[in-house]
Scaffold this active site. Structure first.
Site, short mmCIF file in Angstrom:
data_model
loop_
_atom_site.label_atom_id
_atom_site.label_comp_id
_atom_site.label_asym_id
_atom_site.label_seq_id
_atom_site.Cartn_x
_atom_site.Cartn_y
_atom_site.Cartn_z
N PHE A 26 0.81 -1.21 0.00
CA PHE A 26 0.00 0.00 0.00
C PHE A 26 0.84 1.27 0.00
CE2 PHE A 26 -2.36 -3.38 2.00
CZ PHE A 26 -3.53 -3.37 1.28
N LYS B 148 3.12 5.05 7.45
CA LYS B 148 2.88 4.46 6.13
C LYS B 148 2.22 5.49 5.23
CE LYS B 148 1.68 0.15 5.76
NZ LYS B 148 1.91 -0.95 4.84
N ASP C 28 -3.92 -10.23 2.65
CA ASP C 28 -2.52 -10.18 2.24
C ASP C 28 -1.60 -10.70 3.34
OD1 ASP C 28 -0.46 -9.82 0.50
OD2 ASP C 28 -0.33 -7.65 0.75
#
Ligand SMILES: *[C@@H]1O[C@H](CO)[C@@H](O)[C@H](O)[C@H]1NC(C)=O
Ligand SMILES: *[C@@H]1O[C@H](CO)[C@@H](O)[C@H](O)[C@H]1NC(C)=O
Ligand SMILES: *[C@@H]1O[C@H](CO)[C@@H](O)[C@H](O)[C@H]1NC(C)=O
Ligand SMILES: *[C@@H]1O[C@H](CO)[C@@H](O)[C@H](O)[C@H]1NC(C)=O
Ligand SMILES: *[C@@H]1O[C@H](CO)[C@@H](O)[C@H](O)[C@H]1NC(C)=O
Ligand SMILES: *[C@@H]1O[C@H](CO)[C@@H](O)[C@H](O)[C@H]1NC(C)=O
Ligand SMILES: *[C@@H]1O[C@H](CO)[C@@H](O)[C@H](O)[C@H]1NC(C)=O
Length: 835
Positions: free
Chosen positions: A504, A521, A619
């Site tokens: 991502f 992130k 994931d």
């Protein structure tokens, strides 16, 4: 009056600038000399004039002006002071009796050295800043032996001595530990000698602390061959005319400062407590400490409270309505990301292991209990605080939740209770009140939760603003903290240190204002609206489990979408499993591997089966399993799949390009609905890799040119367990029962038919050996499609055979039925692809 003061100030001014300094160059101060506050220009100096003893205006300036009799370093920084400050008519007399005495304007003694009649014949300030009163042969009294709040080089600080500043004290204790205490009782900082020093030396006998001229803090003891270093100032060993001094400040912290001669300014070089909010009582009673940008700030828990002194937030808070006087019901105010500081000797007395709701209710219904803190760190620990002094700390990086009694929002009492003052009804009333309070608080919690949803769903610019005014909602359960892009830019030093790049977006290391280390992130390809993003963030951040990486906060500003996670010291699992021999200073023992496998399974179980909104991870791979410093595994990146634009196929292609194809369940590749069972497939692959230390899709001569996961099943069939297990584990302590269980679980998990795979909760039990499991069928075995009887997940039924429930049952081993919440958890991503 004002005129008089003005004249006074004017006369002081004249003294300062027009009179010639009558600097007592003579090193010795004779008996019967005096200094006057009205003439701060006259001082007694050390021979080289680096230190002087005299009156200094109080800092910060007061009105009317007050003065402190102090020994100060050249430039005016005090290092020792005689008693409290006095008015401008105060004076300091070195009496013929041999006593040094400070008097105020009305000639009252404010401070005395108590050396009268001890033969003192002279006084002196030496070049190290020590003020000494002597008799004919020796020192009778010295300022170094009677420190106030500061230590300078060559000053000997021993166990009997103490530095004081307001309610705080600094002490050296018998074993050589340095301690900071609040009100002489609560030890909020306690630092021992470096263990490499203590492990090979006997107990210390009479330790003494010394600040070396070059800026290191040492402890010496007859039992130590050399002085042990306790702290370094940032600028240690830097040369020049610099005085280093250690001072206990009024904020309860001990710091080492440097000051260039004559500058009158100081620079901080070291602080004992790095996180200022951990100083007990920094924000006063019931005050809550937090950080605005980089500074600690004080606030009150909610609007049920008000500041004791509106001009000084450090004085603490008080309830607008005291609990004893509360005419309504008492409720617990919920403060998320907050804890009430608990230090020795209080630490162990009031701690219990209970659920959060018990942590709230037990305190609510019991007396004495003023507040409680649930650590929420997986230990289930809860502290109860008896009425007394409460010192709060709020930070997005804290997992703990705290609760404090407040005289709650008005809940109308039934008339019988209000009117029924009859004594007979007394106990009934009490029972009623308890019931009401409990109900009210439960309702309150529900309302809070509801409020939370409303809060997140609404697209308000003021959302989550971290202000000093702690509104109730900002503390609401699970509320993530909103950061500005600028804040995160600063925290990561402009996104400098990259930790890795996930599916991502890239992840950077950052340090928040309170020095918590975080992973930031930077999401890419997120085209969901602001509202959707906030909703997902809320879901993720309300998902707490020991084996899930915690989301601390987020940023949503313009195109920027960032998530702030707790930082995991040991990085991701793949680093350990697949590192080559050269890179491998990093090696995982079997014990740690098993702990990681189990922890990961528990984390996923929580996502699938236990949390409020079930989450399919989509994931799971070693890159998304992070390890903390004690090798607890934490699953990361959960709840993000829904954030990707459903019409954007990038995520799919991204993952396959990045080589995580090996973890994707077959139904994913077949474009079928993804359910929690797809995660189980991926987990199985990870589990095999934990055992084998190689990628499940690796193909080599050794594996007969088959994928490792396929080859491994044949090897296992043939009883060749040693061929599967990581070669690096040979010669190590390995529990073969666990290894075999893990391999069997793997093959159950990677069954091609989703419905053949066990639920995650079952996987945990199988790993633990609680549930018996039979021999797993070949993952690739094509089972004849039976009649449709089980639950069918998703929209497409043709290929997801619900079949093999019966085959499990016939083997008598796995009675697992895919749970109904599986359907609930189906990720919309793929469904919208299909529709
Ligand atoms: C000076 O003081 C020291 C220590 O207090 C004492 O031992 C000594 O006898 C004193 N000497 C005289 C001359 O008073
Ligand atoms: C510090 O003081 C203690 C006791 O007063 C004494 O034993 C020790 O020798 C002194 N250390 C130094 C370096 O002066
Ligand atoms: C400090 O301690 C004393 C007794 O040791 C106690 O009476 C006093 O209330 C304490 N101060 C505060 C602010 O709690
Ligand atoms: C001394 O400090 C260490 C931490 O550095 C602590 O673990 C130990 O308990 C302390 N000892 C005492 C007696 O307080
Ligand atoms: C402890 O002392 C050793 C040797 O004196 C030193 O190498 C090490 O860095 C010290 N550790 C800490 C935490 O100060
Ligand atoms: C050090 O102190 C501990 C606790 O007081 C004691 O048990 C131990 O025997 C002592 N060690 C030595 C070498 O004196
Ligand atoms: C943070 O607090 C300090 C001290 O209260 C204040 O001086 C500073 O302006 C504040 N900074 C911001 C960004 O609010």
């Amino acid at each position: 009056m004002t005129l008089y003061l003005r004249l006074l100030l004017l006369s002081l001014f004249c003294h300062l600038f027009l009179t010639k300094p009558i600097s007592a160059a003579a090193a010795t101060i004779p008996l019967a000399s005096s200094l006057f506050a009205s003439n701060p220009n006259k001082t007694w100096s050390s021979p080289d004039s680096s230190f002087s003893f005299g009156f200094f205006p109080s800092d910060p300036p007061t009105f009317p002006p007050s003065f402190t009799a102090a020994v100060a370093y050249s430039g005016g920084l005090p290092i020792w002071s005689a008693g409290p400050s006095v008015d401008s008519a105060g004076a300091l007399h070195f009496l013929s009796s041999g006593a040094l005495r400070l008097v105020d304007g009305s000639n009252r003694t404010v401070w005395d050295s108590n050396t009268a009649g001890r033969g003192v014949s002279s006084a002196q300030i030496d070049d190290s800043g020590n003020l000494v009163l002597r008799n004919a042969t020796a020192a009778v009294w010295s300022s170094f032996d009677n420190p106030t709040d500061t230590i300078v080089p060559s000053q000997n600080f021993t166990v009997a001595k103490v530095l004081r500043s307001g309610v705080y004290t600094f002490k050296l204790i018998e074993n050589g530990n340095l301690t900071l205490l609040w009100n002489d009782t609560i030890v909020y900082w306690n630092q021992g000698l470096n263990s490499s020093v203590t492990s090979n030396t006997p107990n210390l006998t009479s330790p003494s602390l010394e600040l070396q001229r070059i800026g290191i803090l040492t402890i010496s003891d007859p039992k130590l061959a050399t002085a042990a270093i306790v702290a370094y100032s940032n600028d240690y060993a830097e040369a020049g005319d610099i005085l280093r001094f250690l001072r206990l400040e009024s904020d309860g912290n001990v710091r080492i400062y440097s000051s260039a001669k004559g500058s009158g300014t100081k620079t901080e070089g070291w602080a004992a407590v790095t996180d200022q909010c951990q100083v007990f009582g920094y924000c006063g009673n019931m005050g809550i400490c937090s950080y605005n940008d980089s500074n600690p700030i004080c606030g009150c828990p909610s609007l049920n409270f008000e500041a004791v002194d509106p001009k000084d937030s450090r004085k603490g808070c008080k309830r607008k309505m005291e609990i004893e006087d509360c005419p309504q019901s008492v409720t617990m105010l919920d403060l998320d990301h907050t804890r009430f500081l608990t230090y020795p000797p209080e630490t162990d007395s009031q701690i219990f292991s209970v659920s959060i709701s018990a942590c709230i209710l037990n305190c609510l219904v019991s007396n004495p209990c003023d507040a409680s803190t649930a650590l929420s760190d997986g230990t289930g620990m809860c502290y109860y605080k008896t009425p007394g002094y409460l010192s709060g700390y709020h930070s997005p990086a804290l997992t703990s939740r705290s609760f404090i009694k407040v005289c709650g929002p008005v809940i109308p009492n039934p008339p019988s209770v209000v009117d029924g003052a009859g004594k007979k009804k007394g106990w009934q009333m009490k029972a009623w009140i308890v019931v009401l309070v409990v109900v009210a608080s439960l309702l309150g919690l529900m309302a809070l939760e509801g409020g939370l949803w409303w809060w997140f769903c609404r697209n308000s610019p003021s959302f989550g603003a971290l202000s000093a005014q702690y509104a109730l909602l900002e503390y609401a359960s699970g509320a993530p903290v909103q950061f500005s892009y600028k804040e995160l830019q600063r925290a990561t030093k402009g996104f400098k240190e990259k930790l890795g790049a996930g599916g991502f977006g890239a992840v950077y290391k950052g340090i928040l204002a309170n020095r918590t280390v975080v992973a930031v992130k930077q999401l890419e390809g997120i085209e969901q609206g602001e509202k959707q993003f906030r909703m997902e963030v809320a879901t993720v951040s309300s998902t707490h489990h020991l084996n899930l990486v915690r989301l601390i906060g987020f940023c949503s500003e313009g195109r920027h979408r960032l998530l702030v996670y707790e930082f995991m010291k040991n990085g991701s699992l793949d680093d350990f499993l697949f590192a080559t021999e050269e890179q491998s200073g990093r090696f995982l023992s079997w014990e740690n591997r098993f702990k990681i496998a189990l922890g990961t399974a528990r984390g996923i179980t929580y996502l699938h089966e236990e949390c409020r909104d079930c989450i399919v991870h989509c994931d799971i791979k070693p890159e998304n399993i992070l390890l903390d410093e004690s090798y607890n595994s934490k699953v990361s990146d959960f709840g993000l799949a829904k954030l990707v634009n459903p019409k954007d196929h990038r995520y799919r292609t991204l993952t396959s390009v990045r080589g995580t194809r090996g973890y994707l369940a077959p139904e994913w590749l077949a474009n079928l609905p993804i359910t929690s069972q797809s995660d189980i497939y991926s987990y199985g692959m990870v589990l095999l890799e934990i055992v084998s230390g190689r990628r499940n899709f690796e193909v080599s001569e050794e594996t007969d040119r088959k994928k490792f996961s396929i080859w491994a099943y044949d090897a296992f069939e043939k009883g060749n367990v040693m061929g599967i297990i990581d070669k690096r584990l040979s010669g190590q302590d390995v529990d073969m029962d666990q290894v075999i269980r893990a391999i069997q679980v793997t093959f159950w998990c990677i069954q091609e038919q989703p419905s053949h795979r066990p639920m995650m909760g079952k996987v945990v039990q199988m790993l633990e050996g609680i549930t018996e499991m039979g021999k797993p069928p070949s993952p690739r075995a094509i089972i004849e499609a039976p009649t449709i009887e089980g639950p069918v997940s998703g929209t497409s039924t043709s290929l997801v055979a619900p079949s093999s429930i019966s085959s499990f049952q016939s083997s008598g081993v796995l009675p697992s039925t895919p749970a109904s919440n599986m359907e609930k958890a189906t990720v919309s991503l793929i469904q919208s692809d299909l529709s």
